[in-house]
Design an enzyme around this catalytic site. Structure first.
Site, PDB file in Angstrom:
ATOM      1  CG  HIS A 123      37.438  50.643  40.675  1.00 35.73           C
ATOM      2  ND1 HIS A 123      37.513  49.371  40.146  1.00 35.73           N
ATOM      3  CD2 HIS A 123      37.564  51.495  39.633  1.00 35.73           C
ATOM      4  CE1 HIS A 123      37.701  49.463  38.835  1.00 35.73           C
ATOM      5  NE2 HIS A 123      37.731  50.733  38.496  1.00 35.73           N
ATOM      6  CG  ASP A 200      41.844  50.418  45.121  1.00 33.11           C
ATOM      7  OD1 ASP A 200      42.887  50.782  44.557  1.00 33.11           O
ATOM      8  OD2 ASP A 200      40.756  50.264  44.525  1.00 33.11           O
ATOM      9  CD  GLN A 203      42.102  56.913  40.350  1.00 33.01           C
ATOM     10  OE1 GLN A 203      42.699  57.935  40.060  1.00 33.01           O
ATOM     11  NE2 GLN A 203      41.527  56.137  39.435  1.00 33.01           N
ATOM     12  CE  LYS A 226      43.404  53.236  37.768  1.00 36.98           C
ATOM     13  NZ  LYS A 226      42.389  53.449  36.737  1.00 36.98           N
ATOM     14  CB  CYS A 365      34.524  50.614  37.730  1.00 32.01           C
ATOM     15  SG  CYS A 365      34.821  50.105  36.053  1.00 32.01           S
TER      16      CYS A 365
HETATM   17  N1  PLP Z   1      40.656  50.889  42.112  1.00 34.10           N
HETATM   18  C1  PLP Z   1      40.499  52.155  41.720  1.00 34.10           C
HETATM   19  C2  PLP Z   1      40.223  53.216  42.755  1.00 34.10           C
HETATM   20  C3  PLP Z   1      40.597  52.489  40.368  1.00 34.10           C
HETATM   21  O1  PLP Z   1      40.420  53.762  39.980  1.00 34.10           O
HETATM   22  C4  PLP Z   1      40.878  51.466  39.419  1.00 34.10           C
HETATM   23  C5  PLP Z   1      40.935  51.770  37.974  1.00 34.10           C
HETATM   24  O2  PLP Z   1      40.194  52.577  37.459  1.00 34.10           O
HETATM   25  C6  PLP Z   1      41.056  50.170  39.884  1.00 34.10           C
HETATM   26  C7  PLP Z   1      40.933  49.904  41.239  1.00 34.10           C
HETATM   27  C8  PLP Z   1      41.359  49.040  38.958  1.00 34.10           C
HETATM   28  O3  PLP Z   1      42.622  49.178  38.396  1.00 34.10           O
HETATM   29  P1  PLP Z   1      43.060  48.235  37.200  1.00 34.10           P
HETATM   30  O4  PLP Z   1      41.945  48.267  36.194  1.00 34.10           O
HETATM   31  O5  PLP Z   1      44.293  48.859  36.691  1.00 34.10           O
HETATM   32  O6  PLP Z   1      43.282  46.888  37.742  1.00 34.10           O
END
Ligand code: PLP
Length: 407
Positions: A123, A200, A203, A226, A365
């Site tokens: 992401h 990360d 998810q 999430k 993203c």
């Molecule tokens: N990493 C992953 C795999 C994500 O799906 C997301 C959000 O869609 C993020 C990072 C970023 O999370 P946040 O926008 O809550 O900081």
């Protein structure tokens, strides 16, 4: 325990509303999940009955808010099986968590030519903070591809390690493909060569139990919205050795011990990394969301979602005009689709929306991954703990309707 999806759905008030005159089918959980009534109640009480700033006052409400807020640290540690709540730094979500690691841990110890390994399915939140280091310090980003099924072979990641590698930053579960990465194997192999690993978990933590002690990673980032909690809540687990190596990130109240005209000393970790007034009520709401998840049992959530995944796979396999990006054997219930005859994924989501079905269309993203698969956008249906097989059927009906419409 029997997993009673109807009873669970009743806990989420928004699921009984209509959208565009149809019963809502919410399949955009990968972007953000809906909130159970207990979280909504906790947020309401947090503002209507229990609100004050934390760590500061000696009055009743401040102590109450502080106790409730600080209790969440332990809940997150339990949820992630971290050895201690002292290893949990609060933040507003994964984006902030990874930016903190980039700024507070990575930047001070990296120089031109050093390398950071990323997978192609990261992401942007786990890409752009490393681009900062590329731009500012001359650090090199080393990309590891997934195969045609969307699987990431841990050995390929380990093979990318050189004497210049300073960090592996990798997703646990792809937000686009649903692929679950063997982050334990990557961590073990990387540590054998002295390379730290950031995971990360945005998810992954939503779909299945996570055990950071077992994974052994150095950093594990999660995001509250999430996890059925409020937006603006989140945390990162940091291994104590890395915690000791981190410089403060944001400066301000709470993160200091003493401030003088010419000197300043820091609070102990994790507070050293939590400057200013935090998202007090959001974080308390996250604690309630985690209680809710732990009561359900993440292994039960995982089983239910695996069932939904298999059912969706079997239904989609009958639609030979739908292409699903990513069909790993080990994937979360996330389906990124393109459809023959439909020029842009946005058209698909707009038509489904008219039927009350919420999915997401776009690059999610994850532009490097889109480039890897040669698409600009996909339509993504991402399932959560309250989704049902009847909703899978509605999605399939919606896709069939689109197919007829576009001929
Ligand atoms: N990493 C992953 C795999 C994500 O799906 C997301 C959000 O869609 C993020 C990072 C970023 O999370 P946040 O926008 O809550 O900081």
């Amino acid at each position: 325990m029997t997993y009673d999806v109807d009873a669970i759905r009743a806990d989420f008030p928004i699921l009984s509303r209509q959208v565009n005159g149809r019963d809502l089918v919410y399949l955009d959980n990968g972007a953000s999940a809906q909130k159970p009534q207990v979280v909504i109640d906790a947020v309401t009480a947090g503002y209507s009955q229990e609100y004050a700033n934390v760590h500061r006052g000696l009055h009743y409400l401040s102590n109450l808010a502080t106790d409730k807020y600080e209790a969440v640290r332990g809940k997150i540690a339990t949820f992630l099986n971290a050895p201690s709540e002292d290893h949990i730094i609060f933040n507003s979500g994964t984006t902030e968590g990874i930016n903190m690691v980039s700024y507070a841990w990575a930047a001070p110890r990296m120089q031109a030519g050093d390398e950071i390994i990323l997978s192609i399915m990261e992401h942007h939140a786990n890409i752009v903070p490393w681009h900062f280091l590329r731009e500012r310090l001359g650090v090199k980003l080393v990309w590891v591809d997934v195969d045609e099924r969307g699987d990431l072979d841990p050995q390929r990641v380990l093979d990318a390690i050189t004497s210049k590698t300073k960090l592996i930053a990798i997703t646990h579960t792809s937000n686009v493909l649903g692929t679950v990465v063997d982050v334990k194997a990557i961590t073990e192999g990387a540590h054998a060569q002295g390379v730290p690993v950031l995971v990360d978990g945005s998810q992954a933590a939503v779909h299945a139990p996570v055990d950071v002690s077992d994974i052994g990673c150095d950093f594990y980032a999660i995001t509250g919205h999430k996890l059925y909690g409020p937006s603006g809540s989140g945390a990162i687990y940091v291994h104590p050795d890395r915690m000791d190596e981190m410089q403060p990130f944001l400066g301000g109240g709470d993160m200091i011990k003493e401030v003088h005209r010419d000197t300043v000393t820091w609070n102990s970790a994790p507070m050293k990394f939590e400057a200013g007034t935090p998202g007090i009520v959001q974080q308390i709401g996250l604690g309630v969301a985690l209680d809710y998840l732990m009561d359900l049992g993440m292994e039960n959530v995982a089983r239910h979602e695996a069932d939904l995944r298999d059912y969706t796979n079997s239904r989609l396999s009958g639609l030979n005009w739908v292409t699903v990006q990513g069909n790993s054997d080990n994937k979360a219930a996330i389906f990124s689709m393109t459809m023959d005859g439909v020029g842009h994924a946005h058209d698909l989501s707009t038509i489904l929306d008219k039927q009350g079905i919420a999915i997401r269309a776009g690059h999610h993203c994850a532009q490097p991954l889109m480039q890897h698969f040669g698409v600009t956008a996909t339509a993504r249906a991402s399932f959560g703990l309250y989704n049902s097989k009847a909703e899978v059927d509605k999605l399939i009906e919606g896709l069939e309707f689109c197919h007829e419409l576009f001929g």
